[in-house]
Design a protein around this motif. Structure first.
Motif, PDB file in Angstrom:
ATOM      1  N   THR A  21       0.831  -1.211   0.000  1.00 30.85           N
ATOM      2  CA  THR A  21       0.000   0.000   0.000  1.00 30.85           C
ATOM      3  C   THR A  21       0.865   1.260   0.000  1.00 30.85           C
ATOM      4  O   THR A  21       0.604   2.211  -0.735  1.00 30.85           O
ATOM      5  CB  THR A  21      -0.907   0.016   1.250  1.00 30.85           C
ATOM      6  N   ARG A  51       2.575   1.707  -3.437  1.00 30.21           N
ATOM      7  CA  ARG A  51       1.668   2.251  -4.463  1.00 30.21           C
ATOM      8  C   ARG A  51       1.395   3.729  -4.201  1.00 30.21           C
ATOM      9  O   ARG A  51       1.346   4.529  -5.139  1.00 30.21           O
ATOM     10  CB  ARG A  51       0.356   1.467  -4.481  1.00 30.21           C
ATOM     11  N   ALA A  52       1.251   4.104  -2.954  1.00 32.03           N
ATOM     12  CA  ALA A  52       0.986   5.514  -2.642  1.00 32.03           C
ATOM     13  C   ALA A  52       2.208   6.387  -2.905  1.00 32.03           C
ATOM     14  O   ALA A  52       2.097   7.515  -3.381  1.00 32.03           O
ATOM     15  CB  ALA A  52       0.551   5.659  -1.180  1.00 32.03           C
ATOM     16  N   CYS A  76       4.056   0.123   8.525  1.00 30.88           N
ATOM     17  CA  CYS A  76       3.515   1.012   7.505  1.00 30.88           C
ATOM     18  C   CYS A  76       2.375   1.822   8.116  1.00 30.88           C
ATOM     19  O   CYS A  76       1.534   1.267   8.817  1.00 30.88           O
ATOM     20  CB  CYS A  76       3.006   0.185   6.332  1.00 30.88           C
ATOM     21  N   PRO A  77       2.341   3.125   7.859  1.00 29.61           N
ATOM     22  CA  PRO A  77       1.275   3.926   8.461  1.00 29.61           C
ATOM     23  C   PRO A  77      -0.117   3.573   7.923  1.00 29.61           C
ATOM     24  O   PRO A  77      -1.104   3.976   8.530  1.00 29.61           O
ATOM     25  CB  PRO A  77       1.666   5.366   8.088  1.00 29.61           C
ATOM     26  N   PHE A  78      -0.192   2.839   6.799  1.00 25.99           N
ATOM     27  CA  PHE A  78      -1.483   2.424   6.246  1.00 25.99           C
ATOM     28  C   PHE A  78      -1.804   0.972   6.624  1.00 25.99           C
ATOM     29  O   PHE A  78      -2.938   0.643   6.973  1.00 25.99           O
ATOM     30  CB  PHE A  78      -1.482   2.536   4.721  1.00 25.99           C
ATOM     31  N   GLU A  79      -0.793   0.087   6.542  1.00 25.88           N
ATOM     32  CA  GLU A  79      -1.031  -1.351   6.740  1.00 25.88           C
ATOM     33  C   GLU A  79      -0.726  -1.816   8.160  1.00 25.88           C
ATOM     34  O   GLU A  79      -1.173  -2.880   8.568  1.00 25.88           O
ATOM     35  CB  GLU A  79      -0.158  -2.168   5.777  1.00 25.88           C
ATOM     36  N   GLY A  80       0.103  -1.062   8.869  1.00 28.31           N
ATOM     37  CA  GLY A  80       0.550  -1.495  10.183  1.00 28.31           C
ATOM     38  C   GLY A  80       1.798  -2.361  10.097  1.00 28.31           C
ATOM     39  O   GLY A  80       2.615  -2.181   9.190  1.00 28.31           O
ATOM     40  N   PHE A 125       2.194  12.462   8.068  1.00 32.23           N
ATOM     41  CA  PHE A 125       1.002  12.068   8.815  1.00 32.23           C
ATOM     42  C   PHE A 125       1.027  12.549  10.260  1.00 32.23           C
ATOM     43  O   PHE A 125       0.135  12.223  11.037  1.00 32.23           O
ATOM     44  CB  PHE A 125       0.840  10.551   8.794  1.00 32.23           C
TER      45      PHE A 125
END
Lengths: 316, 316
Positions: free
Chosen positions: A113, A116-117, A154-158, A248
């Motif tokens: 994730t 891709r970002a 990961c700040p999105f997935e953990g 973030f």
């Protein structure tokens, strides 16, 4: 490999200064090219054997570093110092090699994730692109480092599975890169996790080719560096003044702070080869350069050996 | 001794919250008594088994804490929590005991120069005064802790000989105190030094009676706490938001930050018994209470498990 490997004892710690790249890339002000060159030259004079100078990214994506080639052209190269360029893609790699970077630093994320970002492609596509960049650098005098971003979370997935990170390290090895960086991109790591992943990675990558890139987003930066050092890591990214940041976490600190880390290392008897007084002087100039206070502490408090006059005695 | 000793395993870390005392004492604003009481009560609810509530000092010397007795009178006492008062002298000890402090915390410096500047007397005179304070507390239900300030270095004298600190610990033992605090008053310590002094002190003081008081003045607070924990220490002072400060380092951070430390401990699997989400909520209210930003990072960045939505994917 670089000269950094010549005396990598357990009491040594190699600091790679990344403020000119990771520090400045998030700043809203454009630091003039001449000031960037002066900063890099001053860092060279302070003794760094590795400096990440800039990033050859799209000027639209990171306008703060749109002068990467001019900075490389303007710096005075200190013999024995490796001047590194971050490159996001083949075009960036070609520009960095043309600009005379001693090392290119490729980057992708362990997290699908985040990749891709951040990179606009899948992890597999990033690895394929790495192949082209490695091919472009081969035959030049430049060495190749490759970074695993979000290796500690990961700040999105953990959390990221250590097996996934280990598999990426192995893929990097297959590609023939010269060095690997494990990056705690948004400061999610803890010392036990860091020690574990460092030990696992050192089974594949010798210490003189492994770098830890640690952010202080949650205040654990120095503890994580010391844990990694205890587990055998010897090379660490850090940024003067603790520059850098996290998109973030408004108000959060950035990279682990160079002069805070170096001060503590010297207090502990660890050798860095760096001129701490010079670093503190440079760090004290950063607020004027970037237009705001910076998180580093030693530039405010002084070294522990910088004593104060005793105040007048109180009446008993 | 306190209930803190009941399950002090290697995976436990007891945090004594000191923001109401060491945090607020340096603030130029007077935090209203009701707000102080509400803070202590919220800290009790968050699970602290030890809270340093206030200091019974001269209201002229520390006007910010002139309401110590009123705060003690107003708090709701949570069963099992020890409410501590710092006391500088016999009069302060008598006032603290009258106010119902569960524990009095006596303080002197290892450094003769610092003790004269801070306490207005020689170290020997401080020890003699300790004797009178211990006598005053005996026969009451209060326990007695005694702090060695500047145990890891003095801002006037520099390093302090470990033998001097060890001798003070022994003198404290002769006086019959219940607990000892080693304080890094101005953040001069490093992890190797901390581990060494903790090991030496644990030869005289059991872990459940030893507290480390660490400041983050030079960014090494958490690393020093973890080093002390690794050496066997189990009890640590910390301040919500990283409140506190250092009169010799304008802009420097204060005590090691409670919520940053607790977040990291929980990430590492260490137990604190504390409600981290509640601590972060309280820390986020501190700027309104003291009128300025506070150094703590986790209140700004969130816990590592507080994930973010992935941004829209970039064009490839």
């Amino acid at each position: 490999m670089t000269s950094a490997s010549k005396s990598l004892t357990a009491e040594t710690l190699i600091v790679q200064e990344v403020a000119p790249r990771d520090g400045l890339q998030i700043e809203p002000v454009f630091v003039p090219t001449e000031a960037k060159i002066a900063l890099v030259d001053a860092l060279s004079a302070a003794g760094f054997t590795r400096i990440e100078v800039s990033s050859f990214v799209s000027p639209k994506a990171v306008p703060a570093l749109r002068d990467a080639a001019e900075v490389f052209a303007g710096i005075a190269r200190r013999p024995g110092t490796v001047y590194v360029a971050l490159v996001p893609n083949l075009k960036g790699a070609e520009r960095a090699l043309a600009a005379g970077a001693d090392e290119i630093n490729l980057v992708m994320s362990a997290s699908e994730t985040h990749n891709r970002a951040n990179m606009g492609m899948s992890c597999e596509a990033s690895l394929e692109a790495f192949g082209h960049m490695v091919a472009a650098a081969r035959g030049t005098r430049a060495t190749i480092n490759a970074t695993i971003a979000t290796a500690f979370g990961c700040p999105f997935e953990g959390p990221q599975a250590v097996e996934k990170v280990e598999a990426l390290v192995a893929r990097y090895g297959d590609l023939g890169v010269d060095g690997v960086t494990l990056a705690d991109t948004t400061g999610m790591a803890n010392p036990r996790q860091v020690a574990d992943l460092v030990r696992r990675t050192l089974a594949r990558v010798p210490a003189e080719r492994l770098t830890l890139h640690v952010h202080n987003t949650r205040g654990a930066g120095i503890a994580n560096v010391l844990a990694a050092h205890g587990a055998g890591a010897r090379r660490f990214d850090a940024a003067l003044g603790g520059l850098g940041g996290c998109p973030f976490a408004p108000g959060a600190t950035g990279n682990v702070c160079t002069e805070d880390l170096v001060s503590l290392c010297h207090e502990m008897g660890l050798e860095t080869g760096l001129d701490l007084a010079a670093l503190i002087g440079l760090a004290r100039g950063l607020p004027a350069l970037v237009g705001h206070e910076v998180p580093g502490q030693v530039a405010k408090a002084g070294r522990p050996c910088d004593l104060h006059p005793a105040p007048a005695r109180k009446a008993a």
